[in-house]
Design a protein around this motif. Structure first.
Motif, PDB file in Angstrom:
ATOM      1  N   THR A   7      67.412 -39.242 -11.097  1.00  0.00           N
ATOM      2  CA  THR A   7      66.252 -39.050 -11.962  1.00  0.00           C
ATOM      3  C   THR A   7      65.019 -39.453 -11.162  1.00  0.00           C
ATOM      4  O   THR A   7      65.134 -40.081 -10.100  1.00  0.00           O
ATOM      5  N   SER A   8      63.855 -39.132 -11.663  1.00  0.00           N
ATOM      6  CA  SER A   8      62.631 -39.483 -10.922  1.00  0.00           C
ATOM      7  C   SER A   8      62.477 -41.003 -10.805  1.00  0.00           C
ATOM      8  O   SER A   8      62.037 -41.509  -9.773  1.00  0.00           O
ATOM      9  N   ALA A   9      62.856 -41.739 -11.843  1.00  0.00           N
ATOM     10  CA  ALA A   9      62.764 -43.204 -11.792  1.00  0.00           C
ATOM     11  C   ALA A   9      63.734 -43.769 -10.751  1.00  0.00           C
ATOM     12  O   ALA A   9      63.385 -44.668  -9.970  1.00  0.00           O
ATOM     13  N   GLU A  10      64.947 -43.226 -10.721  1.00  0.00           N
ATOM     14  CA  GLU A  10      65.932 -43.671  -9.732  1.00  0.00           C
ATOM     15  C   GLU A  10      65.451 -43.335  -8.322  1.00  0.00           C
ATOM     16  O   GLU A  10      65.572 -44.153  -7.403  1.00  0.00           O
ATOM     17  N   GLU A  11      64.884 -42.162  -8.175  1.00  0.00           N
ATOM     18  CA  GLU A  11      64.384 -41.732  -6.870  1.00  0.00           C
ATOM     19  C   GLU A  11      63.250 -42.638  -6.394  1.00  0.00           C
ATOM     20  O   GLU A  11      63.192 -43.002  -5.211  1.00  0.00           O
ATOM     21  N   ASN A  12      62.358 -43.000  -7.291  1.00  0.00           N
ATOM     22  CA  ASN A  12      61.254 -43.894  -6.923  1.00  0.00           C
ATOM     23  C   ASN A  12      61.768 -45.252  -6.458  1.00  0.00           C
ATOM     24  O   ASN A  12      61.251 -45.813  -5.487  1.00  0.00           O
ATOM     25  N   LEU A  13      62.769 -45.774  -7.138  1.00  0.00           N
ATOM     26  CA  LEU A  13      63.352 -47.042  -6.700  1.00  0.00           C
ATOM     27  C   LEU A  13      64.074 -46.880  -5.367  1.00  0.00           C
ATOM     28  O   LEU A  13      63.983 -47.753  -4.495  1.00  0.00           O
ATOM     29  N   HIS A  32      58.110 -54.402  -5.161  1.00  0.00           N
ATOM     30  CA  HIS A  32      57.754 -53.286  -6.048  1.00  0.00           C
ATOM     31  C   HIS A  32      56.256 -53.316  -6.325  1.00  0.00           C
ATOM     32  O   HIS A  32      55.689 -54.352  -6.645  1.00  0.00           O
ATOM     33  N   PRO A  37      58.144 -53.248 -13.015  1.00  0.00           N
ATOM     34  CA  PRO A  37      59.028 -53.117 -14.171  1.00  0.00           C
ATOM     35  C   PRO A  37      59.673 -54.477 -14.490  1.00  0.00           C
ATOM     36  O   PRO A  37      59.662 -55.389 -13.659  1.00  0.00           O
ATOM     37  N   THR A  41      65.223 -54.096 -16.346  1.00  0.00           N
ATOM     38  CA  THR A  41      65.153 -52.654 -16.091  1.00  0.00           C
ATOM     39  C   THR A  41      65.631 -52.348 -14.678  1.00  0.00           C
ATOM     40  O   THR A  41      66.447 -51.446 -14.459  1.00  0.00           O
ATOM     41  N   VAL A  42      65.123 -53.105 -13.719  1.00  0.00           N
ATOM     42  CA  VAL A  42      65.522 -52.913 -12.324  1.00  0.00           C
ATOM     43  C   VAL A  42      67.017 -53.185 -12.172  1.00  0.00           C
ATOM     44  O   VAL A  42      67.733 -52.433 -11.498  1.00  0.00           O
ATOM     45  N   TYR A  45      68.958 -50.197 -13.354  1.00  0.00           N
ATOM     46  CA  TYR A  45      68.908 -49.110 -12.365  1.00  0.00           C
ATOM     47  C   TYR A  45      69.790 -49.420 -11.154  1.00  0.00           C
ATOM     48  O   TYR A  45      70.428 -48.523 -10.598  1.00  0.00           O
TER      49      TYR A  45
END
Length: 157
Positions: A7-13, A32, A37, A41-42, A45
């Motif tokens: 997902t975009s959030a996973e990709e950003n991390l 970060h 976040p 949350t982290v 992920y």
């Protein structure tokens, strides 16, 4: 190794994780960018990325050390192949044409990268035929002569 979609959030991390390579949750929170976040949350992920096979864990006492398993270059290859397959008929030529048309790559880029003698010719666009405009702007002189011949033939019959 099978690579799964992110997902975009996973990709950003993962972008941060690829820089760190090996890290603890505390280091992720420190590195970060703002807005940071929540730690839970982290942590969630991280668990998901371990399940997807992007990260591995090693327990050190009561905490986990995470390490990247899927290199950034492998993920880039995966994305490009998916993009090519789904949007460009699995054709590198179509990808290059798109990059040129969108000015994302230039002839000089290719020359310096491949050290080839490539000349891109501009695409010739056919000019539309404007028949009515041509008739108005350049009327044919023979029309009057044709009209007289038609009248003569009608009169003869």
């Amino acid at each position: 190794m099978k690579i799964n979609h992110l997902t975009s959030a996973e990709e950003n991390l993962m972008k941060l994780f690829w820089k760190l390579q090996s890290f603890y949750l505390k280091e992720v929170m420190e590195h970060h960018p703002e807005p940071k976040p929540h730690q839970n949350t982290v942590s969630t992920y991280l668990k998901i990325l371990v399940e997807k096979g992007y990260l591995s864990t090693e327990k050190e006492g009561r905490i986990f050390r995470y390490s990247v398993i899927v290199p950034l270059e492998d993920y880039k290859k995966f994305l490009l192949k998916e993009l090519s397959l789904n949007f460009f008929n699995n054709s590198g030529k179509e990808i290059l044409e798109f990059l040129f048309n969108e000015n994302l790559i230039s002839q000089n880029d290719l020359k310096t990268y491949f050290d080839l003698k490539i000349e891109m010719k501009p695409v010739k666009i056919k000019q539309p035929k404007l028949e009515y405009a041509e008739e108005i702007l350049n009327p044919k002189k023979d029309k009057k002569g044709k009209d007289k011949k038609k009248k003569k033939k009608k009169n003869e019959n």
